[in-house]
Design a protein around this motif. Structure first.
Motif, PDB file in Angstrom:
ATOM      1  N   SER A   1      -9.762  26.839  19.626  1.00  0.00           N
ATOM      2  CA  SER A   1      -9.495  27.264  18.231  1.00  0.00           C
ATOM      3  C   SER A   1      -8.228  28.099  18.120  1.00  0.00           C
ATOM      4  CB  SER A   1     -10.695  28.047  17.704  1.00  0.00           C
ATOM      5  OG  SER A   1     -11.145  28.944  18.679  1.00  0.00           O
ATOM      6  N   MET A   2      -7.522  28.282  19.273  1.00  0.00           N
ATOM      7  CA  MET A   2      -6.258  29.042  19.148  1.00  0.00           C
ATOM      8  C   MET A   2      -5.262  28.295  18.251  1.00  0.00           C
ATOM      9  SD  MET A   2      -4.400  31.631  19.874  1.00  0.00           S
ATOM     10  CE  MET A   2      -4.806  32.574  21.345  1.00  0.00           C
ATOM     11  N   PRO A   3      -5.047  26.963  18.410  1.00  0.00           N
ATOM     12  CA  PRO A   3      -4.090  26.323  17.500  1.00  0.00           C
ATOM     13  C   PRO A   3      -4.558  26.379  16.047  1.00  0.00           C
ATOM     14  CG  PRO A   3      -5.017  24.715  19.053  1.00  0.00           C
ATOM     15  CD  PRO A   3      -5.513  26.034  19.472  1.00  0.00           C
ATOM     16  N   TYR A   4      -5.888  26.481  15.834  1.00  0.00           N
ATOM     17  CA  TYR A   4      -6.341  26.542  14.432  1.00  0.00           C
ATOM     18  C   TYR A   4      -5.949  27.881  13.788  1.00  0.00           C
ATOM     19  CZ  TYR A   4      -8.940  22.206  14.727  1.00  0.00           C
ATOM     20  OH  TYR A   4      -9.256  20.880  14.848  1.00  0.00           O
ATOM     21  N   THR A   5      -5.801  28.930  14.607  1.00  0.00           N
ATOM     22  CA  THR A   5      -5.456  30.223  13.974  1.00  0.00           C
ATOM     23  C   THR A   5      -4.048  30.149  13.370  1.00  0.00           C
ATOM     24  OG1 THR A   5      -4.608  30.946  16.101  1.00  0.00           O
ATOM     25  CG2 THR A   5      -6.857  31.612  15.524  1.00  0.00           C
ATOM     26  N   ASP A   6      -3.166  29.228  13.882  1.00  0.00           N
ATOM     27  CA  ASP A   6      -1.849  29.106  13.212  1.00  0.00           C
ATOM     28  C   ASP A   6      -2.026  28.713  11.758  1.00  0.00           C
ATOM     29  OD1 ASP A   6      -0.782  29.374  15.700  1.00  0.00           O
ATOM     30  OD2 ASP A   6      -0.615  27.227  16.051  1.00  0.00           O
ATOM     31  N   ARG A   7      -3.133  27.948  11.491  1.00  0.00           N
ATOM     32  CA  ARG A   7      -3.272  27.381  10.127  1.00  0.00           C
ATOM     33  C   ARG A   7      -3.905  28.380   9.161  1.00  0.00           C
ATOM     34  NH1 ARG A   7      -1.894  23.956  14.307  1.00  0.00           N
ATOM     35  NH2 ARG A   7      -1.252  21.926  13.493  1.00  0.00           N
ATOM     36  N   LEU A   8      -4.251  29.570   9.648  1.00  0.00           N
ATOM     37  CA  LEU A   8      -4.848  30.546   8.699  1.00  0.00           C
ATOM     38  C   LEU A   8      -3.773  31.019   7.744  1.00  0.00           C
ATOM     39  CD1 LEU A   8      -7.143  32.717  10.984  1.00  0.00           C
ATOM     40  CD2 LEU A   8      -7.803  31.248   9.107  1.00  0.00           C
ATOM     41  N   ASP A   9      -3.006  32.024   8.154  1.00  0.00           N
ATOM     42  CA  ASP A   9      -1.908  32.497   7.287  1.00  0.00           C
ATOM     43  C   ASP A   9      -0.654  31.828   7.828  1.00  0.00           C
ATOM     44  OD1 ASP A   9       0.148  33.731   6.117  1.00  0.00           O
ATOM     45  OD2 ASP A   9      -0.325  35.748   6.790  1.00  0.00           O
ATOM     46  N   TYR A  10      -0.363  30.608   7.274  1.00  0.00           N
ATOM     47  CA  TYR A  10       0.669  29.798   7.923  1.00  0.00           C
ATOM     48  C   TYR A  10       2.053  30.410   7.765  1.00  0.00           C
ATOM     49  CZ  TYR A  10      -0.090  28.128   3.150  1.00  0.00           C
ATOM     50  OH  TYR A  10      -0.332  28.045   1.795  1.00  0.00           O
ATOM     51  N   PHE A  11       2.158  31.600   7.196  1.00  0.00           N
ATOM     52  CA  PHE A  11       3.486  32.226   7.160  1.00  0.00           C
ATOM     53  C   PHE A  11       3.728  33.040   8.422  1.00  0.00           C
ATOM     54  CE2 PHE A  11       6.449  31.874   3.769  1.00  0.00           C
ATOM     55  CZ  PHE A  11       5.760  31.121   2.846  1.00  0.00           C
ATOM     56  N   ASN A  12       2.670  33.617   9.020  1.00  0.00           N
ATOM     57  CA  ASN A  12       2.948  34.248  10.329  1.00  0.00           C
ATOM     58  C   ASN A  12       1.848  33.849  11.318  1.00  0.00           C
ATOM     59  OD1 ASN A  12       1.117  35.806   8.912  1.00  0.00           O
ATOM     60  ND2 ASN A  12       2.690  37.312   8.454  1.00  0.00           N
ATOM     61  N   SER A  13       2.110  32.732  12.001  1.00  0.00           N
ATOM     62  CA  SER A  13       1.109  32.215  12.949  1.00  0.00           C
ATOM     63  C   SER A  13       1.064  33.099  14.182  1.00  0.00           C
ATOM     64  CB  SER A  13       1.502  30.791  13.345  1.00  0.00           C
ATOM     65  OG  SER A  13       2.648  30.847  14.156  1.00  0.00           O
ATOM     66  N   MET A  14       2.186  33.808  14.473  1.00  0.00           N
ATOM     67  CA  MET A  14       2.192  34.635  15.694  1.00  0.00           C
ATOM     68  C   MET A  14       1.175  35.779  15.557  1.00  0.00           C
ATOM     69  SD  MET A  14       4.301  33.502  17.936  1.00  0.00           S
ATOM     70  CE  MET A  14       5.789  32.521  18.211  1.00  0.00           C
ATOM     71  N   SER A  15       1.147  36.433  14.387  1.00  0.00           N
ATOM     72  CA  SER A  15       0.182  37.557  14.260  1.00  0.00           C
ATOM     73  C   SER A  15      -1.241  37.019  14.308  1.00  0.00           C
ATOM     74  CB  SER A  15       0.404  38.276  12.934  1.00  0.00           C
ATOM     75  OG  SER A  15       1.772  38.402  12.691  1.00  0.00           O
TER      76      SER A  15
ATOM     77  N   MET B   1       3.711  26.323  13.496  1.00  0.00           N
ATOM     78  CA  MET B   1       2.400  26.227  14.179  1.00  0.00           C
ATOM     79  C   MET B   1       2.637  26.503  15.663  1.00  0.00           C
ATOM     80  SD  MET B   1       0.493  25.513  11.703  1.00  0.00           S
ATOM     81  CE  MET B   1       1.038  25.423  10.004  1.00  0.00           C
ATOM     82  N   CYS B   2       2.827  27.792  15.980  1.00  0.00           N
ATOM     83  CA  CYS B   2       3.398  28.074  17.308  1.00  0.00           C
ATOM     84  C   CYS B   2       2.375  27.893  18.432  1.00  0.00           C
ATOM     85  CB  CYS B   2       3.907  29.509  17.330  1.00  0.00           C
ATOM     86  SG  CYS B   2       5.040  29.792  15.966  1.00  0.00           S
ATOM     87  N   ASN B   3       1.140  28.311  18.261  1.00  0.00           N
ATOM     88  CA  ASN B   3       0.145  28.186  19.337  1.00  0.00           C
ATOM     89  C   ASN B   3       0.730  28.730  20.635  1.00  0.00           C
ATOM     90  OD1 ASN B   3      -1.990  27.475  20.902  1.00  0.00           O
ATOM     91  ND2 ASN B   3      -1.489  25.292  21.003  1.00  0.00           N
ATOM     92  N   TYR B   4       1.245  29.974  20.557  1.00  0.00           N
ATOM     93  CA  TYR B   4       2.097  30.479  21.638  1.00  0.00           C
ATOM     94  C   TYR B   4       1.342  31.468  22.509  1.00  0.00           C
ATOM     95  CZ  TYR B   4       5.998  33.078  23.721  1.00  0.00           C
ATOM     96  OH  TYR B   4       6.862  33.700  24.576  1.00  0.00           O
ATOM     97  N   PHE B   5       0.294  32.129  21.905  1.00  0.00           N
ATOM     98  CA  PHE B   5      -0.381  33.180  22.682  1.00  0.00           C
ATOM     99  C   PHE B   5      -1.503  32.558  23.500  1.00  0.00           C
ATOM    100  CE2 PHE B   5       0.893  37.382  20.746  1.00  0.00           C
ATOM    101  CZ  PHE B   5       1.956  36.856  20.049  1.00  0.00           C
ATOM    102  N   ARG B   6      -1.757  33.112  24.683  1.00  0.00           N
ATOM    103  CA  ARG B   6      -2.927  32.708  25.488  1.00  0.00           C
ATOM    104  C   ARG B   6      -3.696  33.979  25.810  1.00  0.00           C
ATOM    105  NH1 ARG B   6      -2.084  28.896  23.491  1.00  0.00           N
ATOM    106  NH2 ARG B   6      -1.578  26.817  24.197  1.00  0.00           N
ATOM    107  N   PHE B   7      -5.001  33.831  26.186  1.00  0.00           N
ATOM    108  CA  PHE B   7      -5.772  35.053  26.510  1.00  0.00           C
ATOM    109  C   PHE B   7      -5.146  35.661  27.768  1.00  0.00           C
ATOM    110  CE2 PHE B   7      -9.017  31.859  24.977  1.00  0.00           C
ATOM    111  CZ  PHE B   7      -8.811  32.209  23.664  1.00  0.00           C
ATOM    112  N   GLY B   8      -4.674  36.863  27.672  1.00  0.00           N
ATOM    113  CA  GLY B   8      -4.078  37.506  28.834  1.00  0.00           C
ATOM    114  C   GLY B   8      -2.582  37.292  28.898  1.00  0.00           C
ATOM    115  N   GLY B   9      -1.916  36.952  27.785  1.00  0.00           N
ATOM    116  CA  GLY B   9      -0.444  36.864  27.847  1.00  0.00           C
ATOM    117  C   GLY B   9       0.072  35.814  26.889  1.00  0.00           C
TER     118      GLY B   9
END
Lengths: 380, 168, 387, 187, 196
Positions: free
Chosen positions: A71-85, A163-171
């Motif tokens: 579900s990490m890539p799905y979090t980009d689709r929440l507030d699609y203006f800042n997917s990083m946060s 849709m960055c999907n850039y963060f992983r758990f632990g980095g």
């Protein structure tokens, strides 16, 4: 639905019939599929009921069927203006739940990404607000020009602009090499020039002052009671910024101010975002100056079959719209048992009616614009 | 008389008739506006261009808009559920009054020949200057009276509006 | 029209009289119907390119070399669009409204002089006619809004009528100032009175203190009359979607656009005639070459005014309805009345420098008084503390 | 400072408070309060000068199908004293007619929309809520989608690459199969 | 000094500067005329996945292990393993569909793939006319050569090649060691066998 438009005497001899219009899902300035059922007396708003749910795709139930990473890539689709946060909020919640330690360099990269996405979000937010005020596209396109540079940087690093999907758990997934860091420094160096030009265009413009000052005032007590968070609350005088309170990531070691307004009208919410952008530039300069070397991903996190011990936990981040939190319940399996998102835009809408009643239709539109909602996050 | 006069008066009469007979109030007002424009055209035809312009400015620009706003405040304007028959029950009394009026007017219209109504081509210089001089010289008292009356009306409107705002 | 009549009468002596009269009547109308809609088409293109350049992007540049054929393409596209009429709409009024929008826009050009002696109808009361016809557009706007049976168009129509009517008054008053100075209502003589002086420029009324105030009032009135930028309330996209022309599509929508632009250009034309000395400019004179240069001067001033409209449209947001009304009645109207008094001073104080000093002083005092008592829009100094 | 459960029991007579642990790393223990005293505890937490929990950040519904109850979780923060999450939990049986919990919108205005969402997705009725309507689903929708035993309707249009239960249901309904799936129907 | 219309006039000045500047300074005009000019997509950019093959298209690296099908969040990958006539599974996919109308380009399949066989493409012009079958990319459309991968993502391809070569050598070395050990064991056992 609201009561039938009876002829409520509007305080005068002539009883005028109330006009009930729905500023509906298809409307040029509702920032997405959002509807407001407005009861008008002439031009004055008597009642306003927000109607949401047009973009509801039940993201929380989908997450229950997927692995933690799924579900990490799905979090980009929440507030699609800042997917990083959004990514950071989810990663932070999981790391808090599973007790994962994030290496130093990854923390710095996370701050760079979150603050850059805050910059482009606030730039677009005030651009859209002034577009609703009627400035025919000029401030919005100046803001988008800056946003393009930041999105190009995101694409160079994470692979996709929004849709960055850039963060992983632990980095984080990809390390920043020197060329990317140079690109980021160039963006941060040019941003203040854009801000000065924007302020000269809009901040002292008499029409903007006439339209935005003393409109949609949100008192401080109502902001706290209504769980309002982010720039909307800070404009009303609430001194609360999760970067300063929780000191997550490396925010504890950075010096930056948090602007707080006094009156809490649309103008304050506009100007607080401008000042927050200036603070974000200060943070970025500090972080880009002393980013340490080192690994960007914690070693012990397995990519597949990642499990979290049973229990629940709540992690939150100061997103650009406000407090973005994730409440996760895990049963020890590879899939979350319950995955709840605390959406700032959705909750900031609670007081929309209190701010709009008594104002004109044109004011209701810019008050909605000043709250800066994104429907992906409101409806989830 | 030349063709233009007949065409314009036909249009004006049509406007007047429609204004009375149409069901939908908004259409009636539009017909009324057509009638006003017909009158203005007559003035232009008679080379009284100042009167024609003032007619457009006052009647078409202000009075018609006033009536339109009044209509906006009333209900069932489209006349769908209004009385069906065109002529009221006591239509004959209306007709009698109209007949007597017509007779009196006929005498006035026919007393002096139509030709004198049309001033000769060259004599028609701008009527504005004359009106201006007459207003300020001969009729200055009535001019001032009307001025005071209009300001009183303006102030009255403002007072009513202020009462409305105070109450709500 | 008279000059063309003599011109034709001389050349075509043997042709029966009535044909010459008809020709003399038709040529100016053909000129108006030909030139001004063409300028409208050009303005749409120039506006989109100029706004594009303001917003750091190209304007349309795909159709034709620099997008020159874009208006043609738009026109064709609009012609092919389906014309949807809402079922509940009031068919007759819905059909009539776009027709009536264009009429006042074109009627105003009758009295706007393009070159010495070249004005369609040399009315003795040209200015009053131009302003009177301007009010007729209010009715067409109302018809459009009411006939569409759509709440947003109704709101738009009410705002449009209120705006046109309440900005009519200060504009007429500002026009009165020029009429007093020029002594006549005929536009042709007003322009001739602004000729002479150094290079035909120094006598323009805009270089008088009261003329400058009148010019600013007329520009603001022109913007409001044609619902352009700071006053584009009636078709405010963000609130009312399309205002009175929400329910129109196809060529009727194009007619609305044309009506709006023509009204805007008409007011610009009247402003140029009254304040910027119509066709007066270095080199403009009665001869063939002189009138050509005069025409050049007139159209370049018109283009300047249109560029000003576009420039303002690209920068300022729009006002709210009550601020718009307040601005008209509380600021513009008093300023216009004060301006009339200023012209009185100008006329009777014979020594020029004394007249300059008195009128300028009078106007500045009143300007400060007015801005003082309408202080709500001035920046309220606010301090933001950092936590 | 965050009140302990003994303090709360003392302050609110008769309140039954039980501590529910969370994961060792998160260390966010929750206080399970019984339904009758929830509003009193909430009011105490908000008005007590020492804790002043005036910011109700997050209201969540969780459906524990196996244990047979639905749990509503409140995360409270203090803006004035800036201290951490106090987690309140309250449980209600899963059956629709008994599934009701006192609403805290009277204490914190911010719960209004979030409680409506919990009602909409879980079917938990909040007594005393000013405007309890569905917020995300459309009004004619009868079911509560986030419950674990919710069966989504089988009205799928074309699903080009159906998987797992969707594949089974498409095959059962004789729906259109993707060409590659038709090559070898999975056992 | 602060005259009433100051903000308005300053606004006009800014737009005028932008209007004039757009004719002289390149950074004031940011439009890219798409079909003629194109922005050079950065190396990390990702659009849709594709399968890599080394020598020939009928020998892709993919062994149809279905890890990516399981891990894909929107479930847009569909794999059918190839079997020879006797029903013994071959390490090759017979059918490998990716429905690019469902795929959200999240690149998780690339991370979890143990055989480095699925990679993300840079090409974004994949629009088709049909909505149903046209947007499902079959095995032949997905297969692209390794040197295409090396061409669009030079740095990443180099890393992957190095890793694969290292693994290959390690396997070869292990096999050699196993053969040697087996030989040694064989050598050791016969003497024991003969001894008894």
């Amino acid at each position: 639905m609201i009561a039938a438009p009876s002829t409520i005497p509007a305080g005068g001899a002539i009883t005028t019939q109330l006009l009930e219009i729905s500023i509906g899902p298809q409307h040029p300035s509702t920032h997405g599929v959002f509807r407001m059922d407005v009861v008008l007396d002439g031009e004055v708003v008597r009642a306003l009921k927000p109607v949401v749910g047009y973009l509801h795709r039940n993201h929380e139930q989908l997450a229950e069927k997927m692995s933690w990473l799924g579900s990490m890539p799905y979090t980009d689709r929440l507030d699609y203006f800042n997917s990083m946060s959004n990514n950071w909020a989810y990663a932070l919640a999981v790391e808090k739940l599973a007790g994962i330690k994030v290496p130093e360099r990854a923390e710095y990269i996370r701050v760079i990404m979150a603050e850059l996405s805050r910059l482009q979000n606030h730039a677009s937010a005030i651009g859209f607000l002034l577009q609703d005020c009627g400035a025919w596209g000029t401030p919005l396109l100046y803001a988008f020009k800056e946003r393009e540079k930041i999105l190009d940087f995101f694409e160079t690093v994470s692979g996709s602009r929004m849709m960055c999907n850039y963060f992983r758990f632990g980095g984080v997934r990809v390390d920043l090499n020197d060329e990317m860091l140079a690109m980021a420094r160039k963006i941060v160096a040019e941003f203040p020039k854009f801000l000065d030009e924007f302020e000269k265009l809009m901040t002292t413009n008499e029409v903007v002052l006439a339209r935005c000052q003393r409109v949609g005032i949100l008192p401080k007590e109502l902001a706290i009671a209504g769980s309002i968070s982010g720039p909307v609350a800070r404009a009303s005088g609430v001194e609360y910024d999760i970067r300063k309170v929780d000191k997550y990531g490396v925010y504890g070691q950075l010096e930056f101010g948090v602007p707080v307004g006094a009156v809490g009208d649309v103008y304050d919410r506009y100007y607080i975002r401008v000042l927050e952008m200036r603070e974000s530039v200060k943070i970025l300069q500090q972080v880009l100056r002393d980013i340490p070397a080192g690994p960007v991903q914690a070693v012990e996190v397995k990519l597949r079959g990642f499990k979290i011990p049973a229990g629940d936990g709540y992690g939150r981040v100061e997103g650009a719209k406000g407090e973005l939190g994730f409440y996760l319940v895990s049963e020890g399996g590879p899939k979350p048992y319950r995955y709840h998102i605390r959406p700032p835009s959705f909750i900031n809408l609670t007081v929309l009616e209190d701010m709009c009643v008594g104002h004109k239709v044109a004011d209701a539109i810019i008050i909605l614009g000043s709250i800066d909602i994104v429907l992906g996050e409101v409806d989830r | 008389m030349n063709i233009a006069f007949w065409i314009i008066s036909a249009v004006a009469v049509l406007g007047a008739v429609l204004a009375v007979t149409l069901r939908n109030l908004v259409h009636c007002v539009l017909a009324l506006i057509l009638f006003f424009i017909g009158i203005a055209a007559h003035y232009f035809l008679l080379r009284a261009d100042f009167l024609g312009t003032v007619q457009i400015l006052i009647y078409v620009g202000a009075v018609a808009v006033l009536i339109l706003f009044a209509i906006m405040l009333t209900h069932n304007v489209t006349g769908v559920d209004g009385p069906k028959e065109l002529l009221g029950v006591k239509w004959w009394s209306g007709a009698a009054i109209a007949a007597t009026l017509a007779i009196l007017l006929k005498k006035a219209i026919l007393s002096d020949p139509l030709a004198t109504l049309l001033p000769a081509g060259d004599k028609a210089q701008s009527s504005v200057a004359e009106i201006g001089k007459a207003l300020v010289a001969g009729w200055v008292v009535s001019l001032e009276a009307i001025a005071i009356l209009l300001t009183a009306a303006l102030i009255g409107a403002v007072v009513i509006a202020l009462e409305e705002i105070q109450k709500s | 029209m008279e000059t063309i009549y003599q011109l034709l009468h001389v050349t075509f002596a043997n042709v029966p009289a009535w044909t010459v009269q008809v020709a003399a009547f038709l040529i100016p109308i053909a000129f108006i119907f030909g030139v001004y809609p063409a300028i409208f088409a050009l303005t749409t293109l120039v506006e989109r390119k100029a706004l594009g350049r303001i917003q750091n992007r190209y304007g349309p540049n795909r159709v034709g070399i620099f997008g020159v054929l874009q208006p043609l393409a738009d026109g064709l596209k609009i012609l092919l669009k389906e014309d949807i009429v809402p079922r509940v709409a009031d068919k007759f009024t819905h059909f009539l409204a776009p027709v009536l929008i264009v009429v006042p826009g074109l009627l105003v050009y009758l009295v706007v002089p393009v070159a010495p002696g070249m004005v369609a109808v040399d009315l003795k009361i040209g200015v009053l006619f131009a302003l009177a016809v301007g009010t007729m557009s209010a009715i067409a706007l109302f018809m459009a809004g009411w006939a569409s049976r759509n709440k947003f168009s109704l709101l738009g129509a009410v705002r449009a009528v209120a705006q046109v009517v309440s900005y009519e008054v200060p504009t007429v008053m500002a026009g009165v100032a020029v009429i007093m100075a020029a002594g006549t209502l005929s536009t042709l003589t007003i322009v001739q009175r602004q000729g002479g002086g150094i290079l035909n420029i120094s006598n323009w009324y805009v270089f008088r203190p009261w003329g400058l105030v009148g010019f600013v009032l007329f520009v603001i009135g022109g913007l409001a009359e044609s619902a352009r930028c700071p006053f584009d309330l009636p078709e405010a996209e963000s609130e009312l979607i399309g205002g009175y022309h929400t329910e129109y599509s196809g060529f009727k929508f194009a007619l609305f656009q044309m009506g709006e632009y023509l009204a805007g250009m008409a007011m610009a034309g009247v402003t140029v005639t009254l304040f910027l000395g119509g066709y007066m400019g270095p080199g403009s004179g009665p001869g063939l070459v002189g009138s050509l240069i005069a025409m050049l001067w007139f159209f370049s001033k018109l283009a300047g005014m249109i560029m000003l409209n576009i420039w303002i449209r690209g920068t300022w947001p729009r006002l709210r309805v009550d601020q718009l009304m307040g601005f008209a009645w509380k600021v513009l109207l008093p300023l216009a009345l004060v301006n009339i008094v200023a012209v009185g001073f100008w006329h009777f104080l014979t020594p020029r420098p004394l007249a300059w000093v008195v009128t300028t002083g009078w106007l500045v005092i009143w300007f400060l008084v007015l801005t003082k008592c309408n202080a709500s829009a001035i920046l309220e100094k606010r301090e933001y503390r950092y936590v | 400072m965050i009140p302990t459960s003994e303090q709360l029991c003392a302050a609110v007579p008769g309140a039954v408070i039980e501590i529910v642990p969370s994961t060792p790393a998160a260390a966010q223990p929750a206080m399970l309060v019984d339904r009758e005293h929830l509003v009193a505890v909430a009011r105490y937490l908000k008005n007590e000068p020492s804790c002043q929990l005036d910011f109700c950040s997050c209201v969540t519904g969780v459906d524990y199908l196996a244990k047979g109850f639905i749990e509503i979780v409140y995360h409270l923060y203090s803006v004035a004293l800036k201290h951490g999450p106090v987690v309140l939990k309250v449980r209600a049986p899963r059956e629709l007619n008994q599934c009701h919990v006192p609403s805290l919108t009277t204490v914190w205005r911010g719960c209004e929309f979030q409680e409506r969402e919990a009602f909409d997705l879980y079917g938990v009725k909040f007594d005393g809520h000013p405007d309890l309507r569905r917020i995300l689903m459309w009004n004619e929708f009868t079911d509560h989608p986030m419950r674990k035993d919710y069966v989504p309707p089988a009205d799928y249009e074309w699903e080009p690459t159906p998987h797992d239960e969707v594949l089974k249901r498409t095959k059962a309904a004789g729906g259109i199969m993707p060409p590659s799936a038709a090559v070898e129907v999975k056992k | 000094m602060n005259y009433p219309g100051k903000g308005l006039v300053e606004g006009l000045a800014v737009t005028a500067r932008n209007f004039v500047g757009s004719y002289f300074y390149k950074d004031r005009l940011t439009t890219v005329q798409y079909p003629e000019e194109r922005i050079q997509t950065p190396e990390n950019s990702r659009t849709f996945p594709f399968l890599v093959f080394d020598e020939s298209p009928d020998k892709p690296r993919c062994t149809a292990c279905k890890i990516c099908e399981v891990e894909c969040p929107p479930k847009c990958i569909y794999i059918v393993m190839d079997r020879d006539d006797k029903g013994k599974p071959l390490q090759r996919p017979k059918a490998f569909d990716i429905d690019i109308s469902v795929c959200m380009q999240c690149q998780i399949c690339v991370e979890v793939c143990p055989f480095e066989s699925i990679k993300m493409d840079n090409d974004y012009e994949k629009s088709k006319y049909g909505r149903f079958n046209d947007l499902v990319q079959r095995l032949p459309d997905l297969l692209k050569s390794n040197d295409y991968y090396r061409q669009i993502k030079p740095v990443k391809a180099a890393e992957v090649d190095a890793k694969l070569k290292a693994e290959a050598e390690a396997k070869a070395a292990k096999k050699a060691a196993a053969v040697a050990a087996a030989a040694a064991k064989a050598a050791a056992t016969p003497p024991a066998g003969s001894a008894t």
